[in-house]
Scaffold this motif. Structure first.
Motif, PDB file in Angstrom:
ATOM      1  N   TRP A 111     -45.794 -10.211  28.583  1.00  0.00           N
ATOM      2  CA  TRP A 111     -44.984 -11.846  28.010  1.00  0.00           C
ATOM      3  C   TRP A 111     -44.560 -12.134  29.622  1.00  0.00           C
ATOM      4  N   THR A 112     -45.111 -13.183  30.539  1.00  0.00           N
ATOM      5  CA  THR A 112     -44.297 -13.152  31.291  1.00  0.00           C
ATOM      6  C   THR A 112     -43.669 -14.404  31.501  1.00  0.00           C
ATOM      7  N   GLY A 113     -44.086 -15.605  29.985  1.00  0.00           N
ATOM      8  CA  GLY A 113     -43.256 -16.275  30.402  1.00  0.00           C
ATOM      9  C   GLY A 113     -43.503 -17.426  29.218  1.00  0.00           C
ATOM     10  N   LEU A 114     -43.165 -18.049  28.099  1.00  0.00           N
ATOM     11  CA  LEU A 114     -43.021 -19.475  27.705  1.00  0.00           C
ATOM     12  C   LEU A 114     -42.864 -20.255  27.592  1.00  0.00           C
ATOM     13  N   SER A 115     -43.858 -21.071  28.285  1.00  0.00           N
ATOM     14  CA  SER A 115     -43.821 -22.539  28.411  1.00  0.00           C
ATOM     15  C   SER A 115     -43.878 -23.652  27.057  1.00  0.00           C
ATOM     16  N   ALA A 116     -42.721 -24.631  26.703  1.00  0.00           N
ATOM     17  CA  ALA A 116     -43.207 -25.507  26.319  1.00  0.00           C
ATOM     18  C   ALA A 116     -43.332 -27.079  26.460  1.00  0.00           C
ATOM     19  N   GLU A 117     -43.190 -27.754  25.696  1.00  0.00           N
ATOM     20  CA  GLU A 117     -43.618 -29.091  26.428  1.00  0.00           C
ATOM     21  C   GLU A 117     -43.088 -29.962  24.896  1.00  0.00           C
ATOM     22  N   GLY A 118     -42.213 -30.814  24.767  1.00  0.00           N
ATOM     23  CA  GLY A 118     -41.606 -30.876  23.838  1.00  0.00           C
ATOM     24  C   GLY A 118     -41.719 -32.582  23.853  1.00  0.00           C
ATOM     25  N   ARG A 119     -41.855 -33.239  22.633  1.00  0.00           N
ATOM     26  CA  ARG A 119     -41.553 -34.629  22.813  1.00  0.00           C
ATOM     27  C   ARG A 119     -40.665 -35.164  23.838  1.00  0.00           C
ATOM     28  N   GLN A 120     -39.243 -34.901  23.496  1.00  0.00           N
ATOM     29  CA  GLN A 120     -37.865 -35.275  24.779  1.00  0.00           C
ATOM     30  C   GLN A 120     -38.018 -34.247  25.947  1.00  0.00           C
ATOM     31  N   SER A 130     -43.164 -30.163  19.389  1.00  0.00           N
ATOM     32  CA  SER A 130     -43.196 -29.036  19.918  1.00  0.00           C
ATOM     33  C   SER A 130     -44.421 -30.029  20.719  1.00  0.00           C
ATOM     34  N   VAL A 131     -45.377 -30.268  21.845  1.00  0.00           N
ATOM     35  CA  VAL A 131     -46.781 -30.923  21.930  1.00  0.00           C
ATOM     36  C   VAL A 131     -47.470 -30.077  22.553  1.00  0.00           C
ATOM     37  N   PHE A 132     -46.818 -29.128  22.996  1.00  0.00           N
ATOM     38  CA  PHE A 132     -47.825 -28.108  23.689  1.00  0.00           C
ATOM     39  C   PHE A 132     -47.079 -26.370  23.989  1.00  0.00           C
ATOM     40  N   TRP A 133     -47.628 -25.452  24.077  1.00  0.00           N
ATOM     41  CA  TRP A 133     -46.820 -24.002  24.969  1.00  0.00           C
ATOM     42  C   TRP A 133     -47.681 -23.690  24.611  1.00  0.00           C
ATOM     43  N   HIS A 134     -46.857 -22.443  25.264  1.00  0.00           N
ATOM     44  CA  HIS A 134     -48.229 -21.489  26.298  1.00  0.00           C
ATOM     45  C   HIS A 134     -47.362 -20.331  26.895  1.00  0.00           C
ATOM     46  N   LEU A 135     -47.970 -19.002  25.689  1.00  0.00           N
ATOM     47  CA  LEU A 135     -46.917 -18.090  25.982  1.00  0.00           C
ATOM     48  C   LEU A 135     -48.206 -17.364  26.933  1.00  0.00           C
ATOM     49  N   GLN A 136     -47.275 -17.247  28.289  1.00  0.00           N
ATOM     50  CA  GLN A 136     -48.497 -15.803  29.598  1.00  0.00           C
ATOM     51  C   GLN A 136     -47.850 -14.536  29.359  1.00  0.00           C
ATOM     52  N   GLY A 137     -49.186 -13.656  29.747  1.00  0.00           N
ATOM     53  CA  GLY A 137     -48.770 -12.281  29.504  1.00  0.00           C
ATOM     54  C   GLY A 137     -49.515 -12.389  30.539  1.00  0.00           C
ATOM     55  N   SER A 138     -49.483 -10.497  31.458  1.00  0.00           N
ATOM     56  CA  SER A 138     -49.751  -9.886  31.996  1.00  0.00           C
ATOM     57  C   SER A 138     -51.472 -10.291  31.665  1.00  0.00           C
ATOM     58  N   GLY A 139     -52.191  -9.745  30.995  1.00  0.00           N
ATOM     59  CA  GLY A 139     -53.337  -9.549  30.558  1.00  0.00           C
ATOM     60  C   GLY A 139     -53.975 -10.620  30.002  1.00  0.00           C
ATOM     61  N   GLY A 140     -53.178 -12.149  29.277  1.00  0.00           N
ATOM     62  CA  GLY A 140     -54.250 -12.943  29.226  1.00  0.00           C
ATOM     63  C   GLY A 140     -52.975 -14.157  28.253  1.00  0.00           C
ATOM     64  N   ALA A 141     -53.627 -14.757  28.098  1.00  0.00           N
ATOM     65  CA  ALA A 141     -52.952 -16.318  27.209  1.00  0.00           C
ATOM     66  C   ALA A 141     -52.863 -16.661  26.364  1.00  0.00           C
ATOM     67  N   LEU A 142     -52.217 -17.225  25.666  1.00  0.00           N
ATOM     68  CA  LEU A 142     -51.693 -17.631  24.649  1.00  0.00           C
ATOM     69  C   LEU A 142     -51.577 -19.120  24.450  1.00  0.00           C
TER      70      LEU A 142
END
Lengths: 277, 117, 156
Positions: A222-231, B69-81
C-alpha cells in the motif's frame, strides 16, 4: 510611490486585461500591502492563467504571507509553463533552502544562473546557500521582505521544524510511529482542541488494516490512503516502514493536490527520520 | 431494492475501464450483499477487509474532526480499493487496476450509492 | 490475553486466528464438549459452561438439519449490540472440532471472523496428527480428564 500605485491602478481599471497588474502587484508587495497585492495578483492570474509571470507574482505574494505550500505550487506551475523562468527557479530554490534541502536549492539556482548568467543576486545566493547563510541567500534571491532567522543548511533538522516550509505544519500534519505514538507535527479539530494523540492511536490500526487488505487482496504494497470527509480531506502515507504521515486539509483543497502535499511532506519526514536514526 | 436493482447499481461502476469488480457490502458485518467480480477476486475477503478498514478509518476521521467519510481510496502498487459509504449502511466498493481513473470511479460509486440508499 | 491448548497442535493455528480475526474469546472442543484449546477465558467455570452450551446448540441444529433432510449447518452467527457469536464445526484428522468465537463488534465483524475461520479450518486440518485418534472417553475417566484439561487450559 503612492502616486505610482495610483497611476498603475487607474491604468488597470481602464484596461483590466492589460499586463500592468504585474507591476502594480509587485509594487504593492514591496510596500508590504500584501492583501492588496494578493487581490491584484489573483485577478491577473484569473485573466492570464497561462502566463508564467502571473504565477511568479502570485507565488511571491504567497511567500511573503508565509503560505509556502501554495507558493511552491505557483512557482511549480510557472516552471511548467516556462521551464527556464528565473523568478520561479529562484523562488523554488528559496523554498528548498528553507526546508534544508540544499542540493535541490543549489540545483535550482544553477538552472537560474544558466538562464540569467549575469544576475548578481543569483551568484550571491549560490555562494550563500553553499555556505549555509540563509538570510543572505534570501536577500540575494529577493524573495522575502523580512527573511526568517538562519535556515538549517545541511545541519540536522529540529523536531519542531520537521515540516518547515509546508503550510499548516503545526496544525494539519502528523508524523507517528507504527505503534501510534506521535513523532512530530500536530493536529487540531475544528474547535481548536489538540487531537494528535487519539488520532495517532487510531491511525496505527488503520495502517495495519490497510497493509493487511493490500496484501490479502493482491493490491501489492500500500502506498497511500486518501479519504474525503464531510468537513475535510485526509491523506495517510508511509514515509518509511516504521512511520506514518497524516495530512489533513479542509475541503477546499482537492484530493489530488492533497496527495502531492503529502508526498512532499513524506519526503521531508523521511529526511528527518534518516537524520534522527 | 431487488437483486436486479443492485446489479444495475454495480453496472455503473464495473463499466469504468480498469475496474476489476464492484460490490455492495454490509458495513457493520463485512458481508457481501451483491457483487460483480472478475475471476480471481475473493468477494468475501474484499467485503470483510473493506468493512474493517472503513470502520477503523471512520473512527480516525471522526477523531480528527473531518467528519464522516464520503469516499476513500486505498492505493497499492498493484491495484486499488475505492469505497463510498451509502446512507443505508452499505459500502459500495470497487477493486481496480492501479492506473484507473480515480475521479471517474468516484463519480460512479457516488451514483451507485445514491441508487442503493 | 492467554491462549492455551490441551492438544498442542491446535495452539499455533488458534493464535494466528485470534490475531487476524481480533477475536475476544475462542473455544475449540470436540462435539462431546471436551475442550482442546481456549483463548481469552479467565475462569474454568466459564469454559465448562460455554463448552456445554456450544455443543448442545451444535447437536440441536445438526438434528434440525437432519429432520429437514439437509446437510448440517455450516455456521451459526448471532450479532448482539456489543458482541457477536460465531459457532461452527470443522473437520480434522482427529475428527470434528467445534469452534466457538466471540468478538467485539467494534473491533471485528462476522465477515472478518468467517474469512479467517476458513484459514483456521485449513491450518487445523494441516496441523492435526494423522494417527493416534484419541480413544473414547469413559465415564470413569471423565472427571479426571476434565480436571487435567482445565489445569492445562488455565496454566495450573
Amino acid at each position: 510611490m503612492a502616486d505610482d500605485v495610483k497611476a498603475l491602478s487607474a491604468q488597470l481599471a481602464q484596461d483590466p486585461a492589460s499586463l500592468v497588474f504585474l507591476r502594480l502587484g509587485e509594487l504593492l508587495r514591496q510596500r508590504g500591502q500584501l492583501d492588496a497585492a494578493h487581490r491584484v495578483a489573483l485577478g491577473g492570474l484569473e485573466r492570464h492563467p497561462h502566463l508564467a509571470d502571473a504565477h511568479d507574482l502570485y507565488a511571491r505574494v504567497l511567500a511573503d504571507k508565509r503560505d509556502y505550500e501554495r507558493a511552491f505550487d505557483e512557482w511549480d506551475m510557472a516552471l511548467r509553463i516556462a521551464p527556464a523562468h528565473v523568478g520561479a527557479l529562484k523562488g523554488l530554490a528559496f523554498l528548498y533552502f528553507k526546508v534544508g534541502d540544499v542540493a535541490q536549492a543549489v540545483s535550482h539556482l544553477e538552472a537560474a544562473q544558466r538562464a540569467a548568467p549575469d544576475d548578481p543576486g543569483i551568484i550571491q545566493a549560490v555562494a550563500m546557500v553553499r555556505g549555509g547563510q540563509a538570510s543572505a541567500a534570501a536577500s540575494g534571491l529577493g524573495i522575502e521582505r523580512a527573511p526568517e532567522p538562519a535556515a538549517r543548511g545541511a545541519a540536522p533538522l529540529e523536531e519542531a521544524r520537521v515540516f518547515a516550509g509546508l503550510e499548516g505544519a503545526q496544525e494539519g500534519l502528523l508524523l507517528l510511529d507504527a505503534s501510534g505514538r506521535v513523532l512530530g507535527g500536530a493536529l487540531r479539530d475544528p474547535s481548536g482542541r489538540d487531537v494528535s494523540e487519539p488520532v495517532a492511536a487510531y491511525l496505527a490500526g488503520v495502517s495495519q488494516e490497510a497493509a493487511r487488505s493490500a496484501k490479502l487482496l493482491g493490491l501489492g504494497t500500500w502506498t497511500g490512503l486518501s479519504a474525503e470527509g464531510r468537513q475535510g480531506h485526509v491523506h495517510l502515507a508511509q514515509p518509511t516502514s516504521e512511520a506514518l504521515l497524516l495530512v489533513v486539509r479542509d475541503r477546499s483543497v482537492p484530493m489530488g493536490r492533497l496527495a502531492i502535499i503529502a508526498q512532499r511532506a513524506a519526503q521531508a519526514a523521511q529526511r528527518w527520520l534518516e537524520q534522527q536514526g | 431494492m431487488t437483486a436486479a436493482g443492485f446489479g444495475r447499481a454495480l453496472d455503473l461502476v464495473t463499466r469504468v475501464r480498469g475496474v476489476r469488480g464492484a460490490m455492495l457490502v454490509s458495513a457493520a458485518d463485512g458481508l457481501v450483499v451483491a457483487d460483480q467480480l472478475m475471476e480471481g477476486i475473493k468477494g468475501p475477503a474484499v467485503a470483510a477487509l473493506a468493512g474493517s478498514l472503513a470502520s477503523r478509518l471512520g473512527r480516525a476521521m471522526t477523531a480528527a474532526g473531518v467528519g464522516e467519510s464520503v469516499f476513500w481510496h486505498l492505493q497499492g502498487s498493484g491495484g486499488a480499493l475505492l469505497v463510498v459509504p451509502a446512507a443505508s449502511g452499505i459500502l459500495v466498493v470497487a477493486v481496480a487496476e492501479p492506473e484507473v481513473n480515480v475521479g471517474l470511479v468516484r463519480l460512479e460509486l457516488l451514483r451507485a450509492a445514491e441508487a442503493v440508499a | 490475553m492467554s491462549t492455551r491448548a490441551v492438544e498442542a497442535w491446535t495452539l499455533e493455528p488458534l493464535k494466528r486466528f485470534v490475531s487476524e480475526a481480533a477475536a475476544r474469546l475462542v473455544l475449540l472442543m470436540t462435539p462431546a464438549g471436551q475442550v482442546m484449546a481456549q483463548h481469552g477465558f479467565s475462569r474454568a467455570v466459564d469454559v465448562m459452561s460455554a463448552a456445554a452450551l456450544s455443543t448442545a446448540i451444535m447437536a440441536s441444529t445438526t438434528e434440525i438439519a437432519k429432520q429437514m433432510h439437509q446437510p448440517p449447518f455450516a455456521a451459526l452467527t448471532h450479532q448482539g449490540e456489543r458482541h457477536g457469536i460465531f459457532l461452527a464445526g470443522l473437520s480434522t484428522n482427529r475428527g470434528t472440532i467445534v469452534a466457538l468465537v466471540v468478538y467485539d463488534v467494534d473491533v471485528s465483524s462476522v465477515g472478518l471472523v468467517q474469512l479467517f475461520y476458513e484459514q483456521l479450518a485449513a491450518d487445523l486440518q494441516a496441523a492435526s496428527p494423522k494417527e493416534g485418534v484419541p480413544k473414547q472417553v469413559l465415564a470413569a475417566d471423565f472427571e479426571r480428564q476434565l480436571s487435567e484439561s482445565l489445569n492445562t487450559l488455565f496454566g495450573r
